[in-house]
Design a protein around this motif. Structure first.
Motif, PDB file in Angstrom:
ATOM      1  N   ASN A 379      38.090  40.683  46.299  1.00  0.00           N
ATOM      2  CA  ASN A 379      39.700  40.953  45.085  1.00  0.00           C
ATOM      3  C   ASN A 379      39.790  39.438  45.779  1.00  0.00           C
ATOM      4  O   ASN A 379      40.814  39.760  46.845  1.00  0.00           O
ATOM      5  N   HIS A 380      39.981  38.670  45.618  1.00  0.00           N
ATOM      6  CA  HIS A 380      39.937  37.624  45.807  1.00  0.00           C
ATOM      7  C   HIS A 380      41.629  37.111  45.168  1.00  0.00           C
ATOM      8  O   HIS A 380      42.003  38.153  44.649  1.00  0.00           O
ATOM      9  N   GLY A 381      42.447  36.990  46.526  1.00  0.00           N
ATOM     10  CA  GLY A 381      44.107  37.196  46.327  1.00  0.00           C
ATOM     11  C   GLY A 381      44.232  37.994  46.143  1.00  0.00           C
ATOM     12  O   GLY A 381      45.545  38.127  45.680  1.00  0.00           O
ATOM     13  N   GLN A 382      43.930  39.144  46.824  1.00  0.00           N
ATOM     14  CA  GLN A 382      44.862  40.683  46.514  1.00  0.00           C
ATOM     15  C   GLN A 382      45.235  40.650  44.247  1.00  0.00           C
ATOM     16  O   GLN A 382      45.996  41.300  44.865  1.00  0.00           O
ATOM     17  N   ILE A 383      44.157  40.240  43.843  1.00  0.00           N
ATOM     18  CA  ILE A 383      44.391  40.312  42.231  1.00  0.00           C
ATOM     19  C   ILE A 383      44.782  41.809  41.882  1.00  0.00           C
ATOM     20  O   ILE A 383      45.343  42.096  40.679  1.00  0.00           O
ATOM     21  N   LEU A 384      44.114  42.837  42.762  1.00  0.00           N
ATOM     22  CA  LEU A 384      44.636  43.928  42.362  1.00  0.00           C
ATOM     23  C   LEU A 384      45.225  44.629  43.052  1.00  0.00           C
ATOM     24  O   LEU A 384      44.856  44.006  44.568  1.00  0.00           O
ATOM     25  N   PRO A 385      45.786  46.144  43.623  1.00  0.00           N
ATOM     26  CA  PRO A 385      45.788  46.282  41.908  1.00  0.00           C
ATOM     27  C   PRO A 385      46.610  45.488  40.665  1.00  0.00           C
ATOM     28  O   PRO A 385      47.744  44.991  41.613  1.00  0.00           O
ATOM     29  N   TRP A 386      46.750  45.491  39.632  1.00  0.00           N
ATOM     30  CA  TRP A 386      47.977  44.832  39.213  1.00  0.00           C
ATOM     31  C   TRP A 386      48.728  45.153  39.155  1.00  0.00           C
ATOM     32  O   TRP A 386      49.330  46.831  38.906  1.00  0.00           O
ATOM     33  N   ARG A 387      49.669  44.382  39.355  1.00  0.00           N
ATOM     34  CA  ARG A 387      51.489  44.788  39.384  1.00  0.00           C
ATOM     35  C   ARG A 387      51.945  45.080  38.447  1.00  0.00           C
ATOM     36  O   ARG A 387      53.261  45.590  38.463  1.00  0.00           O
ATOM     37  N   TYR A 388      51.858  44.112  37.128  1.00  0.00           N
ATOM     38  CA  TYR A 388      52.516  44.819  36.101  1.00  0.00           C
ATOM     39  C   TYR A 388      51.364  44.808  35.014  1.00  0.00           C
ATOM     40  O   TYR A 388      50.182  44.804  34.724  1.00  0.00           O
ATOM     41  N   ILE A 389      52.188  46.028  35.229  1.00  0.00           N
ATOM     42  CA  ILE A 389      50.971  46.711  33.914  1.00  0.00           C
ATOM     43  C   ILE A 389      51.435  46.917  31.876  1.00  0.00           C
ATOM     44  O   ILE A 389      51.107  48.144  31.461  1.00  0.00           O
ATOM     45  N   ASP A 390      51.914  45.811  31.575  1.00  0.00           N
ATOM     46  CA  ASP A 390      52.308  45.119  30.455  1.00  0.00           C
ATOM     47  C   ASP A 390      51.619  44.040  30.284  1.00  0.00           C
ATOM     48  O   ASP A 390      50.556  43.296  30.915  1.00  0.00           O
ATOM     49  N   GLY A 391      52.289  43.505  28.721  1.00  0.00           N
ATOM     50  CA  GLY A 391      51.821  42.278  28.322  1.00  0.00           C
ATOM     51  C   GLY A 391      50.416  42.706  27.884  1.00  0.00           C
ATOM     52  O   GLY A 391      50.137  43.949  27.328  1.00  0.00           O
ATOM     53  N   SER A 392      49.288  41.430  27.482  1.00  0.00           N
ATOM     54  CA  SER A 392      48.443  42.084  26.291  1.00  0.00           C
ATOM     55  C   SER A 392      47.201  42.354  27.126  1.00  0.00           C
ATOM     56  O   SER A 392      47.163  40.625  28.073  1.00  0.00           O
ATOM     57  N   LEU A 516      24.240  40.669  42.634  1.00  0.00           N
ATOM     58  CA  LEU A 516      25.246  40.274  41.581  1.00  0.00           C
ATOM     59  C   LEU A 516      25.482  38.412  42.443  1.00  0.00           C
ATOM     60  O   LEU A 516      26.690  37.973  42.152  1.00  0.00           O
ATOM     61  N   THR A 517      24.180  37.912  42.619  1.00  0.00           N
ATOM     62  CA  THR A 517      24.505  36.689  43.509  1.00  0.00           C
ATOM     63  C   THR A 517      24.971  35.562  42.249  1.00  0.00           C
ATOM     64  O   THR A 517      26.466  34.869  42.414  1.00  0.00           O
ATOM     65  N   GLU A 518      24.919  35.912  41.152  1.00  0.00           N
ATOM     66  CA  GLU A 518      25.116  34.732  40.270  1.00  0.00           C
ATOM     67  C   GLU A 518      26.918  34.727  40.277  1.00  0.00           C
ATOM     68  O   GLU A 518      26.967  33.914  39.572  1.00  0.00           O
ATOM     69  N   ILE A 519      27.032  35.930  39.906  1.00  0.00           N
ATOM     70  CA  ILE A 519      27.703  36.150  39.563  1.00  0.00           C
ATOM     71  C   ILE A 519      29.322  36.573  39.968  1.00  0.00           C
ATOM     72  O   ILE A 519      30.287  36.465  39.632  1.00  0.00           O
ATOM     73  N   ASP A 524      37.258  36.956  39.973  1.00  0.00           N
ATOM     74  CA  ASP A 524      38.339  37.384  41.884  1.00  0.00           C
ATOM     75  C   ASP A 524      37.817  38.372  42.118  1.00  0.00           C
ATOM     76  O   ASP A 524      37.929  38.839  43.581  1.00  0.00           O
ATOM     77  N   ALA A 525      38.120  39.821  40.929  1.00  0.00           N
ATOM     78  CA  ALA A 525      37.885  41.383  41.510  1.00  0.00           C
ATOM     79  C   ALA A 525      36.735  41.438  40.623  1.00  0.00           C
ATOM     80  O   ALA A 525      36.042  41.037  39.819  1.00  0.00           O
ATOM     81  N   LEU A 526      36.336  42.404  42.129  1.00  0.00           N
ATOM     82  CA  LEU A 526      34.972  43.409  40.835  1.00  0.00           C
ATOM     83  C   LEU A 526      34.647  44.308  41.481  1.00  0.00           C
ATOM     84  O   LEU A 526      35.072  44.775  43.242  1.00  0.00           O
ATOM     85  N   LEU A 527      34.542  45.456  40.637  1.00  0.00           N
ATOM     86  CA  LEU A 527      34.601  46.679  40.919  1.00  0.00           C
ATOM     87  C   LEU A 527      33.009  47.442  40.548  1.00  0.00           C
ATOM     88  O   LEU A 527      33.187  46.986  39.173  1.00  0.00           O
TER      89      LEU A 527
END
Ligand code: BGC
Length: 746
Positions: A379-392, A516-519, A524-527
C-alpha cells in the motif's frame, strides 16, 4: 491462551459411542456376510436408479457419495429403512469450504487466523447440508504444505502445524456441534500428503519421523481431539507404502500411537490403485491389504464387495478382520444420530423458512470470512483506502466478473446466483461511473486486442481496479503448476495498464501463493485473495473503499522465485546461515573468481535468501506498535507455565484488527530445532490510539518437540518473538533449569 478456541470440546457423538456399541453388537450378530460387507461398500451416484434402490434394499451398500438432490436422498433413505435390518445410509459429499454459500477456499480461511468464525461457518454449513439430507463431509483437509506448485495447497490451512491444528479443531467442532444437523467430519489425507515431490499431486512422499510427529500429525490430532470419527488415508506412497495399505501409519501411528478409534474411509478407488502402485498383484490382494490395514469403507473401488463376500463365507480369518470394521460402521451410524427421527426426516425436515434463515446467516459469516481472508500486501503512499468514491472507475481484468472464478476449487454445490463479483459489487455501490473491460477473457488468455482497449479505459478513468489471478480450475486436486506467475498475458496487461492508469489498485485472486516479484514494482497497492467465495465482490469493495480494515495474514510464505521452493519460515538454521556481505549475487561475482571467494553460506546465487512475503504477513490501514514484552516461568514439572505478556498499541487514527503472533526458538537441543515456531496467536480489535495488554500462557507441551516418536523438553534457553508476522523482532528469553523440569512427565 493458546488460541481463541477452547480445547474442551463438546463431543455429542463421542458421548453416545458406548451406548451405540451395544446396539451395533446386537445387530452384527444378525447379519449375513453380504450385509456386513455392504456396510463397508461405498458407491458414487447422483440419482437413485431402480437398480441402486434394489441394492440398498438388499443391504449391499452402506454409504453413498455425491448424491445431493434431496428427493433422491429421501428415496435412498427410504430404501435403506425398508431393507431387512433397516440400517441407515451415510450420505457423503466434499463440503470443503461451504455448500451453496461458499466461504473462501481453505487457504483463505486460514488467512483469517480466526478459528472462532470458521467454527461458526462450519456449523451453519453443516446445517445447510444436513437440511438437504447429507450427513458426512470429506473435510477438513489438513495437509500441511510448503509447496505452492501443488494444486491442493488451496485445500489446506497452509505451511504451519500450529495454525493448521487450531483451524482443524475449529472445523470439526463446527461440523459436528449440533446433533440434529450433524455433518460428520473426515480429516484427510492421512498423512503427509502435502509432501508430494515436486508439487505434483499423487506423487511419492518421503519424510522422517521428526516431520511426521512435529509437522504432519498435529492437525490430525487436533481434529481427533475435537471429535472427528472418520479419517481418509492419503493416495500417495508414504515412505514406499501407499496410504490406504500403510499399516505403519494406519495401525501403529493412527490407532496405537494416537489412540484413534473411529473409521477409516479409503480415498476414491484408492484400493484399486494398489495394483498400479505395484504393491498388490490383483484386486483380491488389494482388498486383503485394505482389510489388514483396517480400512473400514471402500470408496468406489468395489473390491471389498467383489472379493470378500465369498471368501468371508469360507475363511474365518477374513471374517475376523471384517467384523470389527462393520461394528465400527454401525456404531458410528447410531452415535451420529442417523436413526433419530429428526435426522431421518432429512431434507424434508428443512422447510423453507429455516433454510432461508440459515442462508442469511451464512451470507453474513461468508462476507466476514472473505473480508478477513484478503491480505493487503502493498500500500505504497497509503493510496488505499480510496478517499473519494466518486469519479470514474475502470474495472479491468479476467477475474473481475466471473462468478465461478471467485469461489475456487471444490465448489460443486455452489449457488452461483448468490455469488457477487467485484464488478457487481462496485456497480451496486459507487458514487460515479463504473466501466468494465476484461482486457483478457480468462486468466490464461493471450492478447486478442483487449489490452489496448483496457489501456484506453484506464487512461480516461480517475481510478483503475485490475482484478487478475488464476481461474479456479488451475488449483485443487491434480491441478499443479511448475510456474507460479500470472497465467496467459496478464503480466503484459498489468504492465500496460500500470503505465496508463492515473491511480491503480491491483487485486490478485488465486488458489495458491503466486510469484509476484515481476509485478510488485509496477503496482502501488496490491490486495491478495485466495479465492474468497460467494461474497468476494462485497469483501473486496468494502476493503478498497475503507468500510473494512484489512486483517488477513499469510498462512504460507510467498517465494521470490519458483526455485526457492520449498521456502518456509520454520526452517533450520544450517551451520552457515547467509548474513550480510557474505551474500554475493551472480552478477557481482568477478570473472575468474576462485571457488571460495563468494563466501560459503546457504543461499541461491540468483535470488535474495528470503521470501518475498513472509508467513504471517499482512498490512492494515492501522498501525500497531508492540512494547513491554516480558516472560516469566511459573510452577514446576507438569504444572510449569511460561507466561508471556506484551502491550500493543494502535498508533493510527483508525480502528483495526491485529493478529498477534508468538514465535519460539529453542536454540540448543539434542536435535537442531527450527529458527522459529509459531506457538500461539490471538486476533484482536483495537480502537484508534487504544493500548491493550495481551497474555499468552504456554505449557510444557508447547515447548516440547518430537525426535522421532519420542517427545522432549529440555532445560536451557528459550527465545520468544512477538509481532505481526514471522519476522517479528521484539524478543525476550527464559531459561528452564533441570530442577524445574525434573518432575515432568515429558
Ligand atoms: C480426493 C478426496 C475426496 C474424494 C471424494 C478424491 O479424489 O482425493 O479428497 O474426498 O475424491 O470426492
Amino acid at each position: 491462551m493458546r488460541n481463541q478456541l477452547s480445547e474442551e470440546t463438546v463431543q455429542p457423538i463421542a458421548e453416545r459411542w458406548l451406548a451405540a456399541r451395544e446396539w451395533a453388537e446386537h445387530l452384527l450378530s444378525q447379519m449375513t456376510p453380504a450385509e456386513k460387507i455392504g456396510q463397508l461398500n461405498q458407491v458414487s451416484v447422483d440419482v437413485a436408479s431402480p437398480e441402486l434402490i434394489g441394492r440398498v434394499e438388499a443391504g449391499l451398500i452402506g454409504s453413498i457419495i455425491n448424491v445431493v438432490d434431496p428427493e433422491q436422498i429421501a428415496r435412498l433413505r427410504k430404501a435403506a429403512v425398508a431393507s431387512r435390518l433397516g440400517i441407515p445410509l451415510l450420505f457423503g459429499r466434499d463440503i470443503v469450504h461451504g455448500f451453496e454459500i461458499m466461504g473462501p477456499i481453505p487457504l483463505g480461511l486460514a488467512a483469517t487466523w480466526n478459528p472462532e468464525l470458521l467454527r461458526v461457518f462450519c456449523a451453519l454449513t453443516a446445517k445447510a447440508a444436513s437440511m438437504r439430507g447429507l450427513n458426512w463431509t470429506f473435510a477438513p483437509m489438513v495437509d500441511l504444505s510448503r509447496d505452492p506448485r501443488w494444486g491442493r495447497i488451496a485445500e489446506g490451512f497452509g505451511e504451519d502445524p500450529f495454525l493448521s491444528a487450531s483451524l482443524a479443531r475449529a472445523s470439526v467442532q463446527g461440523f459436528q456441534e449440533d446433533l440434529d444437523h450433524v455433518l460428520l467430519a473426515c480429516p484427510k489425507h492421512f498423512v503427509g500428503y502435502g509432501a508430494s515431490e515436486s508439487g505434483i499431486d499423487y506423487n511419492r512422499t518421503h519424510f522422517s519421523d521428526q516431520d511426521l510427529f512435529n509437522l504432519y500429525l498435529p492437525a490430525f490430532e487436533a481434529a481427533f481431539n475435537a471429535g472427528a470419527l472418520t479419517v481418509m488415508p492419503s493416495f500417495s506412497e508414504i515412505n514406499g507404502q501407499p496410504g490406504v495399505s500403510n499399516q505403519r501409519m494406519l495401525r501403529q501411528i493412527l490407532r496405537e500411537r494416537l489412540g484413534y478409534t473411529g473409521l477409516i474411509v479409503s480415498d476414491w478407488a484408492a484400493l484399486a490403485e494398489l495394483t498400479i502402485h505395484g504393491v498388490a498383484e490383483d484386486g483380491a490382494q488389494a482388498a486383503q491389504l485394505g482389510l489388514e490395514a483396517g480400512v473400514h469403507i471402500d470408496m468406489m473401488s468395489g473390491l471389498y464387495e467383489t472379493h470378500l463376500v465369498d471368501r468371508s463365507a469360507l475363511d474365518t480369518s477374513v471374517m475376523k478382520l471384517i467384523d470389527p470394521l462393520v461394528l465400527d460402521v454401525l456404531t458410528l451410524k447410531h452415535a451420529a444420530g442417523l436413526l433419530d427421527a429428526e435426522n431421518n426426516r432429512g431434507s424434508l425436515a428443512g422447510g423453507g423458512k429455516r433454510e432461508q434463515q440459515n442462508k442469511e446467516a451464512l451470507l453474513t459469516v461468508a462476507t466476514q470470512l472473505a473480508e478477513e481472508s484478503c491480505i493487503l500486501l502493498k500500500n505504497h503512499g497509503q493510496i488505499l483506502p480510496w478517499r473519494y468514491i466518486d469519479g470514474s472507475l475502470a474495472i479491468i481484468g479476467p477475474l473481475a466478473n466471473q462468478s465461478a472464478e471467485q469461489i475456487g476449487t471444490w465448489s460443486f454445490d455452489a449457488d452461483l446466483s448468490q455469488c457477487e463479483t467485484p464488478l457487481q459489487a462496485f456497480e451496486a455501490h459507487w458514487g460515479g461511473s463504473v466501466t468494465f473491460c476484461a482486457g483478457l477473457d480468462y486468466s490464461r488468455a493471450r492478447d486478442a486486442g483487449g489490452i489496448e482497449d483496457a489501456v484506453k479505459l484506464a487512461a480516461s478513468s480517475d481510478k483503475t481496479l485490475l482484478v487478475l489471478g488464476e481461474e479456479a480450475v488451475l488449483s485443487g486436486e491434480a491441478h499443479c503448476r511448475s510456474e507460479l506467475d500470472l497465467p496467459g498475458d496478464q503480466t503484459k496487461l498489468l504492465k500496460a495498464v500500470a503505465k496508463a492508469a492515473r491511480s491503480l489498485v491491483v487485486v490478485v485472486m488465486a488458489g495458491r501463493p503466486l510469484q509476484l516479484t515481476e509485478i510488485l514494482g509496477d503496482v502501488d497497492a496490491l490486495l491478495f485473495c485466495f479465492h474468497p467465495g460467494s461474497q468476494s465482490g462485497p469483501a473486496i469493495r468494502n476493503i478498497l473503499v475503507g468500510d473494512t480494515n484489512p486483517s488477513g495474514r499469510l498462512p504460507v510464505s510467498f517465494p521470490r522465485s519458483v526455485g526457492q521452493i520449498p521456502i518456509y519460515y520454520r526452517r533450520g538454521s544450517t551451520g552457515r546461515p547467509p548474513v550480510g556481505d557474505e551474500v554475493q549475487f551472480i552478477d557481482d561475482i568477478p570473472v575468474g573468481a576462485k571457488q571460495y571467494s563468494t563466501g560459503n553460506t546457504a543461499y541461491h546465487l540468483d535470488v535474495e535468501p528470503s521470501p518475498l512475503f513472509p508467513f504471517g504477513y499482512g498490512k492494515s490501514y492501522s498501525e500497531f506498535r508492540y512494547q513491554n514484552l516480558s516472560a516469566e516461568v511459573i510452577g514446576l514439572g507438569d504444572d510449569l507455565v511460561v507466561w508471556v505478556q506484551v502491550e500493543i498499541q494502535n498508533v493510527s487514527q483508525r480502528a483495526g484488527r491485529e493478529t498477534i503472533q508468538l514465535y519460539m526458538r529453542d536454540p540448543v537441543a539434542r536435535v537442531a530445532r527450527p529458527v522459529r515456531e509459531l506457538v500461539a496467536y490471538k486476533k484482536i480489535e483495537l480502537q484508534a490510539g487504544e493500548t491493550k495488554g495481551i497474555e499468552f500462557t504456554l505449557g510444557l507441551a508447547d515447548l516440547s518437540y518430537h525426535d522421532g516418536a519420542e517427545r522432549f523438553v529440555e532445560p536451557g534457553l528459550f527465545q520468544f518473538y512477538v509481532g505481526g508476522d514471522s519476522e517479528a523482532s521484539l524478543s525476550v528469553e527464559i531459561r528452564l533449569t533441570p530442577e524445574q523440569l525434573a518432575s515432568s512427565g515429558l
